[in-house]
Design an enzyme around this catalytic site. Structure first.
Site, short mmCIF file in Angstrom:
data_model
loop_
_atom_site.label_atom_id
_atom_site.label_comp_id
_atom_site.label_asym_id
_atom_site.label_seq_id
_atom_site.Cartn_x
_atom_site.Cartn_y
_atom_site.Cartn_z
N GLN A 26 0.86 -1.17 0.03
CA GLN A 26 -0.07 -0.09 0.04
C GLN A 26 0.91 1.41 0.11
O GLN A 26 0.34 2.33 -0.23
CB GLN A 26 -0.87 -0.15 1.21
CG GLN A 26 -2.04 -1.16 1.25
CD GLN A 26 -2.66 -1.26 2.43
OE1 GLN A 26 -2.10 -0.97 3.59
NE2 GLN A 26 -3.98 -1.53 2.37
N GLN A 27 2.12 0.94 0.36
CA GLN A 27 3.04 2.38 0.31
C GLN A 27 3.41 2.66 -0.96
O GLN A 27 4.05 3.74 -1.28
CB GLN A 27 4.08 2.02 1.37
CG GLN A 27 3.82 1.82 2.83
CD GLN A 27 4.87 1.21 3.67
OE1 GLN A 27 6.08 1.64 3.54
NE2 GLN A 27 4.49 0.67 4.77
N CYS A 28 3.61 1.75 -1.88
CA CYS A 28 4.23 1.88 -3.24
C CYS A 28 2.91 2.10 -4.17
O CYS A 28 1.74 1.54 -4.04
CB CYS A 28 4.96 0.80 -3.94
SG CYS A 28 6.47 0.64 -2.47
N THR A 29 3.16 2.60 -5.40
CA THR A 29 2.12 2.76 -6.42
C THR A 29 2.30 1.41 -7.22
O THR A 29 3.20 1.23 -8.17
CB THR A 29 2.35 4.12 -7.29
OG1 THR A 29 2.15 5.09 -6.66
CG2 THR A 29 1.39 4.05 -8.34
N VAL A 30 1.33 0.55 -6.91
CA VAL A 30 1.29 -0.82 -7.50
C VAL A 30 0.34 -0.78 -8.80
O VAL A 30 -0.81 -0.73 -8.43
CB VAL A 30 0.98 -2.01 -6.45
CG1 VAL A 30 1.13 -3.41 -7.09
CG2 VAL A 30 2.12 -1.74 -5.37
#
Length: 695
Positions: free
Chosen positions: A555-559
């Site tokens: 959720q911390q990265c733009t996946v």
């Protein structure tokens, strides 16, 4: 001469070459001078060419361009290559003091030996050679030059019968036969001279110079064709001089006659024609007193004042590689206006200053697209650093940028743009954007950042919101709406994306200059004026909060799928360009039912549709174009928010940052939530009563 075998004979005068040197030639010369020639002043082999399909304004033009330094020349229709001798002097004094006569004689003697030896029979292009004497002042981009086109001066003058049209010598069918033979045999070969004889009243045959004796067996007056760069009615081009010397040296004696055809080709409305060619009979003169005599040579070009002397050209404004790069970048854009899009306004695009909030996956790709459209000013705001995972998706960074903790994105992104296009005006700002729901502790620093952000938005025309989190878009949305800027928003999901433009505020200036009249849209219920379009937050009934708290790694990265950002970035850039091409600019209305085959003309720009939103779903490769009106209780663009921001400024923003419920209370969303809960209670109570009745 005592007698003249030709009736009405007159002196044959030739049209001299006029050098027309392309800018690319000088640019290439500068590179070769620095990297290859250095202090070497010896002759260098280069190439030039002339054509026989010139217009009257380009008569007898001699051309040299950036291909002049290539070792091998490409063959083109109606283009005849010439061998050149380039002399690059190291000082302007050496250029001026150079013995021009000695230089001309040196190259002329080579030419004379090639004529006598017969090498020019095998390779007729050797008959047309040139000298380029130059000096390059690379500091000031001054180029001094003098061209010469050496020809052998015979012991006697050339005499000729009156020049006549080709139709006086060949029938119309024979002219058609000549054109057909020429196109099939020599048009693309680059051979400037060839032989001709009449087969019958309808056809002709052509041949090579080396086949002279067999081709003209028992023919008293041979016919020789020259592809003529001249367009003058009575004067053949300069290459004929050395051709006649070759003929007089090997095949004809003084007093013999030779029929000359100056072949001039042209195409009008798709039809090829040589009917404007000319012909005449030449009385061969005495070439020299003997093969061992040294002939005289002439051929230095006159300057613009029609005197023998050099020329100088200053290319400081056009030869600078950065400016050459800039003009090359603009080329494709300008070609669009030739045929495809005459109404395309490239100036408004170039003048639009774009501010990109976020220099990540979206920011990098949007910047590249904008640069391709000719946007000259692109600024970045980002406070992140380049990590090892960034370069594979973020196209302005490389591996070295991520070493040792990573370089700041706001620092590297502008430098990368300038490496791609040195003329771009790009600056980066490492700036932290305050967000609702994120409590502020260092008030002075935050106040300074907000002031900088306000100034940057004020100094730019289009604002792109390309950040990772939803709440980080709130502050620039408020500021941009208050300053009436174009706002383009792009957001990504795993396999979905949203690209949209925010609504703007109407003003007296906009009404005057863009014919803003929302009453015109009343008769078109599906048409939403640009001043009534919603923003990114208009579909929300809650205020933006802290979405970074308690998030797992994914959720911390733009996946997202890698292609999603490319698509969204391209659409965001193209949406801005379409807005700029609409007559009403950012005030352009949008249509709610875009699937209607009869789209309103009001929503179209020179490039087509200007939608409000573009929502994409990569899982089914689908896009939809929804449109919604602004929400009266929006926490970002509603009237109460804008009024509070304009009146209270930083104190208003500070409350929004520190109090999670402040925006909802201010806009009336809190009351709306309470009303919804009361209605839910009544719904539950009604349901219980119904169940009691049923029981």
């Amino acid at each position: 001469m005592a007698t003249n075998p030709l009736e009405e004979a007159s002196l044959l005068q030739f049209a001299p070459f006029i050098s027309r040197i392309d800018t690319g030639f000088w640019h290439k010369l500068g590179i070769f001078k620095l990297d290859v020639f250095k202090l070497d002043e010896n002759a260098k082999r280069i190439h030039g060419y002339y054509r026989n399909d010139n217009t009257e304004a380009l008569s007898c033009g001699f051309n040299a361009d950036y291909e002049a330094f290539n070792s091998k020349q490409n063959q083109h229709s109606n283009r005849f290559n010439c061998i050149g001798h380039l002399f690059v002097k190291n000082t302007v004094e050496a250029f001026k003091d150079c013995d021009k006569s000695e230089l001309l004689n040196k190259v002329g003697m080579q030419l004379w030996e090639e004529i006598k030896s017969g090498r020019s029979i095998e390779n007729p292009s050797l008959l047309t050679q040139f000298i380029a004497l130059t000096f390059t002042d690379l500091k000031k981009y001054n180029y001094y030059y003098w061209f010469a086109f050496p020809v052998i001066k015979p012991a006697e003058d050339f005499l000729t019968t009156p020049v006549k049209p080709l139709a006086s010598f060949l029938s119309s069918l024979q002219i058609e036969s000549l054109l057909t033979e020429y196109l099939n045999t020599f048009s693309d070969s680059g051979l400037p001279f060839f032989l001709l004889k009449k087969s019958d009243s309808q056809t002709v045959k052509i041949g090579l110079l080396k086949d002279w004796r067999n081709f003209f067996n028992n023919i008293e007056i041979p016919v020789v064709v020259m592809c003529d760069p001249s367009t003058m009615n009575a004067n053949p081009g300069w290459p004929l001089r050395n051709l006649l010397i070759l003929i007089g040296t090997h095949w004809k004696r003084s007093g013999d006659k030779v029929q000359i055809i100056c072949l001039r080709d042209r195409a009008r409305e798709g039809v090829r024609s040589i009917s404007h060619s000319i012909t005449f009979t030449v009385l061969m003169p005495k070439i020299s007193d003997g093969l061992h005599d040294i002939p005289k040579f002439i051929g230095w070009e006159k300057n613009k004042r029609q005197k023998l002397g050099p020329r100088m050209i200053n290319l400081s404004s056009s030869l600078d590689p950065i400016k050459l790069s800039e003009s090359a970048v603009d080329l494709n854009l300008k070609l669009m206006r030739w045929r495809l899009m005459p109404s395309l306004d490239l100036e408004i695009i170039a003048q639009t200053k774009c501010l990109l909030l976020g220099a990540g996956t979206l920011g990098c790709n949007v910047a590249r697209c904008l640069m391709g459209w000719g946007v000259k000013t692109i600024s970045f705001i980002d406070n992140g650093k380049i990590s090892y995972s960034n370069p594979v998706r973020q196209t302005l960074y490389c591996f070295n940028d991520s070493i040792n903790g990573g370089k700041p994105k706001a620092e590297v992104a502008p430098l990368s743009l300038k490496q791609i296009n040195p003329s771009i005006n790009s600056t980066g700002y490492s700036l932290s954007i305050p967000m609702p729901g994120h409590a502020v502790s260092q008030v002075d620093d935050i106040k300074k950042d907000i002031s900088t952000l306000e100034q940057l938005i004020d100094n730019h025309d289009a604002i792109f919101l390309l950040m990772d989190t939803r709440e980080s878009r709130w502050l620039p949305t408020v500021i941009a709406k208050a300053k009436n800027k174009i706002v383009i928003n792009a957001a990504l999901g795993f396999d979905t994306f949203l690209v949209m433009r925010h609504g703007v505020s109407a003003s007296d200036y906009s009404r005057q200059h863009y014919s803003i009249d929302n009453d015109n849209c009343k008769d078109l219920p599906l048409l939403v004026p640009g001043t009534e379009l919603g923003c990114y937050f208009c579909n929300d009934v809650v205020a933006p909060g802290n979405s970074t708290n308690d998030r797992t790694l994914d959720q911390q990265c733009t996946v997202s799928r890698p292609g999603v950002s490319m698509i969204a970035s391209a659409l965001a850039s193209e949406l801005l360009i379409s807005v700029l091409q609409h007559p009403m600019r950012q005030y352009a209305p949008a249509e709610m039912n875009i699937t209607d085959p009869e789209m309103s003309v009001e929503t179209l720009s020179a490039l087509g549709l200007v939608p409000h939103q573009i929502r994409g779903f990569l899982s089914r490769f689908q896009e939809i174009l929804p449109c919604n009106r602004a929400f009266s209780s929006c926490t970002a663009c509603s009237a109460v928010i804008l009024e509070s921001y304009l009146q209270d400024g930083f104190s208003f923003l500070l409350k929004a940052f520190n109090s999670p419920t402040f925006l909802e209370d201010l806009t009336g969303l809190t009351k709306l939530h309470e009303q919804c809960r009361i209605e839910d209670i009544w719904d539950i109570s009604d349901a219980e009563n119904i169940e009691d009745v049923e029981d």
